[in-house]
Design a protein around this motif. Structure first.
Motif, PDB file in Angstrom:
ATOM      1  N   ASP A 182       0.822  -1.204   0.000  1.00 43.00           N
ATOM      2  CA  ASP A 182       0.000   0.000   0.000  1.00 43.00           C
ATOM      3  C   ASP A 182       0.860   1.260   0.000  1.00 43.00           C
ATOM      4  O   ASP A 182       0.542   2.245  -0.689  1.00 43.00           O
ATOM      5  N   GLU A 183       1.939   1.238   0.766  1.00 43.15           N
ATOM      6  CA  GLU A 183       2.829   2.397   0.815  1.00 43.15           C
ATOM      7  C   GLU A 183       3.474   2.631  -0.548  1.00 43.15           C
ATOM      8  O   GLU A 183       3.597   3.781  -1.000  1.00 43.15           O
ATOM      9  N   TYR A 184       3.876   1.547  -1.210  1.00 48.18           N
ATOM     10  CA  TYR A 184       4.474   1.683  -2.536  1.00 48.18           C
ATOM     11  C   TYR A 184       3.462   2.274  -3.520  1.00 48.18           C
ATOM     12  O   TYR A 184       3.779   3.210  -4.268  1.00 48.18           O
ATOM     13  N   LEU A 185       2.255   1.720  -3.535  1.00 48.09           N
ATOM     14  CA  LEU A 185       1.232   2.186  -4.471  1.00 48.09           C
ATOM     15  C   LEU A 185       0.854   3.641  -4.204  1.00 48.09           C
ATOM     16  O   LEU A 185       0.569   4.405  -5.136  1.00 48.09           O
ATOM     17  N   GLU A 186       0.873   4.031  -2.939  1.00 48.90           N
ATOM     18  CA  GLU A 186       0.546   5.419  -2.596  1.00 48.90           C
ATOM     19  C   GLU A 186       1.594   6.377  -3.158  1.00 48.90           C
ATOM     20  O   GLU A 186       1.280   7.478  -3.598  1.00 48.90           O
ATOM     21  N   GLN A 187       2.849   5.931  -3.171  1.00 47.03           N
ATOM     22  CA  GLN A 187       3.927   6.785  -3.661  1.00 47.03           C
ATOM     23  C   GLN A 187       4.066   6.747  -5.177  1.00 47.03           C
ATOM     24  O   GLN A 187       4.364   7.771  -5.802  1.00 47.03           O
ATOM     25  N   HIS A 188       3.844   5.555  -5.772  1.00 45.62           N
ATOM     26  CA  HIS A 188       4.173   5.376  -7.190  1.00 45.62           C
ATOM     27  C   HIS A 188       2.965   5.081  -8.080  1.00 45.62           C
ATOM     28  O   HIS A 188       3.105   5.068  -9.300  1.00 45.62           O
ATOM     29  N   GLY A 189       1.824   4.789  -7.497  1.00 41.33           N
ATOM     30  CA  GLY A 189       0.605   4.656  -8.290  1.00 41.33           C
ATOM     31  C   GLY A 189       0.370   3.309  -8.925  1.00 41.33           C
ATOM     32  O   GLY A 189      -0.744   2.806  -8.933  1.00 41.33           O
ATOM     33  N   GLU A 190       1.378   2.704  -9.488  1.00 38.28           N
ATOM     34  CA  GLU A 190       1.224   1.399 -10.138  1.00 38.28           C
ATOM     35  C   GLU A 190       2.542   0.644 -10.063  1.00 38.28           C
ATOM     36  O   GLU A 190       3.601   1.223  -9.795  1.00 38.28           O
ATOM     37  N   MET A 191       2.470  -0.658 -10.312  1.00 38.70           N
ATOM     38  CA  MET A 191       3.670  -1.473 -10.266  1.00 38.70           C
ATOM     39  C   MET A 191       4.568  -1.153 -11.454  1.00 38.70           C
ATOM     40  O   MET A 191       4.119  -1.126 -12.601  1.00 38.70           O
ATOM     41  N   HIS A 192       5.812  -0.885 -11.151  1.00 35.97           N
ATOM     42  CA  HIS A 192       6.824  -0.639 -12.172  1.00 35.97           C
ATOM     43  C   HIS A 192       8.109  -1.290 -11.666  1.00 35.97           C
ATOM     44  O   HIS A 192       8.545  -1.031 -10.538  1.00 35.97           O
ATOM     45  N   ALA A 193       8.719  -2.132 -12.488  1.00 34.66           N
ATOM     46  CA  ALA A 193       9.807  -2.984 -12.031  1.00 34.66           C
ATOM     47  C   ALA A 193      10.953  -2.191 -11.396  1.00 34.66           C
ATOM     48  O   ALA A 193      11.361  -2.469 -10.259  1.00 34.66           O
ATOM     49  N   GLU A 194      11.489  -1.198 -12.118  1.00 41.88           N
ATOM     50  CA  GLU A 194      12.654  -0.483 -11.590  1.00 41.88           C
ATOM     51  C   GLU A 194      12.308   0.318 -10.345  1.00 41.88           C
ATOM     52  O   GLU A 194      13.078   0.350  -9.379  1.00 41.88           O
ATOM     53  N   ARG A 195      11.136   0.966 -10.328  1.00 45.44           N
ATOM     54  CA  ARG A 195      10.739   1.738  -9.143  1.00 45.44           C
ATOM     55  C   ARG A 195      10.534   0.820  -7.943  1.00 45.44           C
ATOM     56  O   ARG A 195      10.885   1.180  -6.821  1.00 45.44           O
TER      57      ARG A 195
ATOM     58  N   LEU B 250      16.685   0.327  -1.985  1.00 47.06           N
ATOM     59  CA  LEU B 250      17.556   1.463  -1.698  1.00 47.06           C
ATOM     60  C   LEU B 250      16.830   2.753  -1.316  1.00 47.06           C
ATOM     61  O   LEU B 250      17.455   3.802  -1.257  1.00 47.06           O
ATOM     62  N   ASP B 251      15.545   2.676  -1.049  1.00 46.93           N
ATOM     63  CA  ASP B 251      14.784   3.887  -0.727  1.00 46.93           C
ATOM     64  C   ASP B 251      15.003   4.275   0.737  1.00 46.93           C
ATOM     65  O   ASP B 251      14.584   3.564   1.654  1.00 46.93           O
ATOM     66  N   ALA B 252      15.640   5.434   0.944  1.00 52.14           N
ATOM     67  CA  ALA B 252      15.906   5.899   2.309  1.00 52.14           C
ATOM     68  C   ALA B 252      14.636   6.303   3.040  1.00 52.14           C
ATOM     69  O   ALA B 252      14.635   6.423   4.272  1.00 52.14           O
ATOM     70  N   ASN B 253      13.551   6.517   2.304  1.00 49.63           N
ATOM     71  CA  ASN B 253      12.279   6.912   2.919  1.00 49.63           C
ATOM     72  C   ASN B 253      11.363   5.730   3.198  1.00 49.63           C
ATOM     73  O   ASN B 253      10.261   5.918   3.711  1.00 49.63           O
ATOM     74  N   ASN B 254      11.794   4.541   2.834  1.00 52.53           N
ATOM     75  CA  ASN B 254      11.028   3.324   3.124  1.00 52.53           C
ATOM     76  C   ASN B 254      11.690   2.601   4.288  1.00 52.53           C
ATOM     77  O   ASN B 254      12.745   1.987   4.114  1.00 52.53           O
ATOM     78  N   PRO B 255      11.120   2.647   5.486  1.00 54.87           N
ATOM     79  CA  PRO B 255      11.759   2.036   6.657  1.00 54.87           C
ATOM     80  C   PRO B 255      12.007   0.534   6.499  1.00 54.87           C
ATOM     81  O   PRO B 255      12.847  -0.027   7.215  1.00 54.87           O
ATOM     82  N   ALA B 256      11.271  -0.103   5.574  1.00 54.75           N
ATOM     83  CA  ALA B 256      11.422  -1.547   5.388  1.00 54.75           C
ATOM     84  C   ALA B 256      12.424  -1.896   4.293  1.00 54.75           C
ATOM     85  O   ALA B 256      12.576  -3.074   3.954  1.00 54.75           O
ATOM     86  N   SER B 257      13.111  -0.899   3.723  1.00 51.56           N
ATOM     87  CA  SER B 257      14.060  -1.187   2.644  1.00 51.56           C
ATOM     88  C   SER B 257      15.357  -1.775   3.191  1.00 51.56           C
ATOM     89  O   SER B 257      15.687  -1.629   4.379  1.00 51.56           O
ATOM     90  N   ILE B 258      16.096  -2.435   2.321  1.00 53.51           N
ATOM     91  CA  ILE B 258      17.396  -2.990   2.694  1.00 53.51           C
ATOM     92  C   ILE B 258      18.326  -1.865   3.148  1.00 53.51           C
ATOM     93  O   ILE B 258      19.071  -2.004   4.121  1.00 53.51           O
ATOM     94  N   TYR B 259      18.282  -0.747   2.439  1.00 54.29           N
ATOM     95  CA  TYR B 259      19.097   0.422   2.787  1.00 54.29           C
ATOM     96  C   TYR B 259      18.854   0.849   4.237  1.00 54.29           C
ATOM     97  O   TYR B 259      19.801   1.045   5.010  1.00 54.29           O
ATOM     98  N   CYS B 260      17.586   0.973   4.626  1.00 48.05           N
ATOM     99  CA  CYS B 260      17.265   1.413   5.983  1.00 48.05           C
ATOM    100  C   CYS B 260      17.617   0.361   7.028  1.00 48.05           C
ATOM    101  O   CYS B 260      17.974   0.701   8.164  1.00 48.05           O
ATOM    102  N   CYS B 261      17.519  -0.910   6.665  1.00 51.38           N
ATOM    103  CA  CYS B 261      17.932  -1.966   7.600  1.00 51.38           C
ATOM    104  C   CYS B 261      19.432  -1.890   7.881  1.00 51.38           C
ATOM    105  O   CYS B 261      19.867  -2.017   9.030  1.00 51.38           O
ATOM    106  N   LEU B 262      20.237  -1.673   6.842  1.00 55.63           N
ATOM    107  CA  LEU B 262      21.680  -1.550   7.043  1.00 55.63           C
ATOM    108  C   LEU B 262      22.015  -0.284   7.829  1.00 55.63           C
ATOM    109  O   LEU B 262      22.933  -0.282   8.657  1.00 55.63           O
ATOM    110  N   GLN B 263      21.267   0.770   7.587  1.00 56.50           N
ATOM    111  CA  GLN B 263      21.463   2.007   8.353  1.00 56.50           C
ATOM    112  C   GLN B 263      21.153   1.782   9.832  1.00 56.50           C
ATOM    113  O   GLN B 263      21.910   2.200  10.715  1.00 56.50           O
ATOM    114  N   ALA B 264      20.039   1.093  10.117  1.00 59.59           N
ATOM    115  CA  ALA B 264      19.651   0.824  11.503  1.00 59.59           C
ATOM    116  C   ALA B 264      20.646  -0.112  12.183  1.00 59.59           C
ATOM    117  O   ALA B 264      20.967   0.056  13.369  1.00 59.59           O
ATOM    118  N   ALA B 265      21.148  -1.099  11.446  1.00 52.52           N
ATOM    119  CA  ALA B 265      22.141  -2.017  12.005  1.00 52.52           C
ATOM    120  C   ALA B 265      23.405  -1.258  12.383  1.00 52.52           C
ATOM    121  O   ALA B 265      23.978  -1.460  13.454  1.00 52.52           O
TER     122      ALA B 265
END
Length: 316
Positions: free
Chosen positions: A58-71, A78-93
């Motif tokens: 739901d969060e993805y669709l709210e930001q991007h509207g539809e499924m798109h592979a690269e987005r 790698l999205d710093a604004n998505n708390p569930a991203s791999i990027y944010c997990c490595l930052q939190a670790a």
């Protein structure tokens, strides 16, 4: 050990394990999305699976509207604004590791700090330019290096035990969710078609590879992977490192080795869970219904995590 220190160690390892698990999840969905699709769906449906499993669709669709592979790949990876991203997990670790710099070894800190610096550079490139398969392999490699540095350099004291608790709570939850997602995608009648459906074969094989269990499956079982064999391997085989039973045995061992009486509720839950898996057969699991059984265990793992938090990690 202070509860704040224990919490930082626990969440440091948990976030790093989560980053690895997310990379495994992303890798299997991406590889399956490239296969020819049948009436069950298309490649974008497959790519949406990591978002569904992590509850971020739901969060993805709210930001991007539809499924798109690269987005989607950048959002999940790698999205710093998505708390569930791999990027944010490595930052939190890395943040948690920095808070307990004096309780971990130099090798551990250098590994986790280097991982954070590297992922920031990768984020500048974008996941498409870096390569999705390359990125997923890099995340797994960094996690393996940290785990090796931990196992090879840190004293076998309380710090080590809380690190291991975080790893195996996260791993147990991930194994259950990945297995449930694949089973739901293939349908409840999978036993009727397993071994005869190309889609079934590649789905189960991809899951085994995602959990580094394909070689173990080939050594233990004959024939093609299907619901019964894969479920038994990933749930009840103690010799498989990412199986649920292997994780619960580690959790029970770590909890019972911690001093004091505060952890009795968590220790009791871990003992009950370990005993349940020790004396359960795959026939009993399937008779109850695999989806029902898996969701019941997901809740129990969550309950155990909450018991660990209230017993050891809450500030008095």
């Amino acid at each position: 050990m202070l509860s704040t220190t224990a919490s930082n160690l626990y969440w440091m390892s948990r976030y790093l394990e989560r980053a690895e698990n997310l990379a495994r999840m992303l890798e299997v969905s991406y590889s399956l999305s490239l296969m020819p699709q049948d009436d069950h769906g298309n490649g974008l449906d497959e790519l949406a699976m990591p978002l569904i499993i992590t509850g971020t669709l739901d969060e993805y669709l709210e930001q991007h509207g539809e499924m798109h592979a690269e987005r989607m790949l950048n959002f999940f990876g790698l999205d710093a604004n998505n708390p569930a991203s791999i990027y944010c997990c490595l930052q939190a670790a890395r943040t948690n590791a920095h808070a307990v710099r004096g309780r971990i070894t130099a090798d551990m800190w250098e590994n986790i700090n280097a991982s954070w610096l590297e992922v920031r550079d990768i984020a500048q490139q974008g996941i498409a330019r870096y390569g999705i398969s390359h990125f997923c392999e890099w995340v797994k490699e960094r996690s393996h290096l940290f785990r090796g540095a931990t196992f090879g350099t840190i004293m076998r004291g309380e710090a080590y035990r809380f690190i291991r608790l975080g790893t195996f709570i996260e791993r147990a939850d991930n194994t259950l969710r990945l297995l449930d997602a694949r089973y739901e995608l293939l349908g409840e009648d999978i036993d009727e078609i397993e071994g005869r459906s190309a889609r079934s074969y590649y789905q189960w094989t991809a899951l085994l590879r995602a959990l580094s269990s394909f070689e173990a499956f080939a050594e233990i079982y004959r024939g093609s992977p299907g619901a019964r064999k894969v479920s038994e391997l990933l749930l009840l085989r103690t010799e498989v490192p990412r199986s649920l039973r292997s994780c619960t045995e580690e959790l029970y061992s770590m909890l019972t080795s911690l001093p004091g009486d505060n952890g009795r509720p968590a220790q009791r839950l871990a003992a009950e869970l370990e005993a349940r898996l020790r004396y359960t057969t795959i026939d009993e699991v399937l008779d109850e219904g695999l989806h029902t059984w898996l969701n019941d265990l997901i809740l129990l793992i969550r309950e155990l995590g909450q018991a660990i938090h209230s017993s050891y990690l809450e500030v008095a």
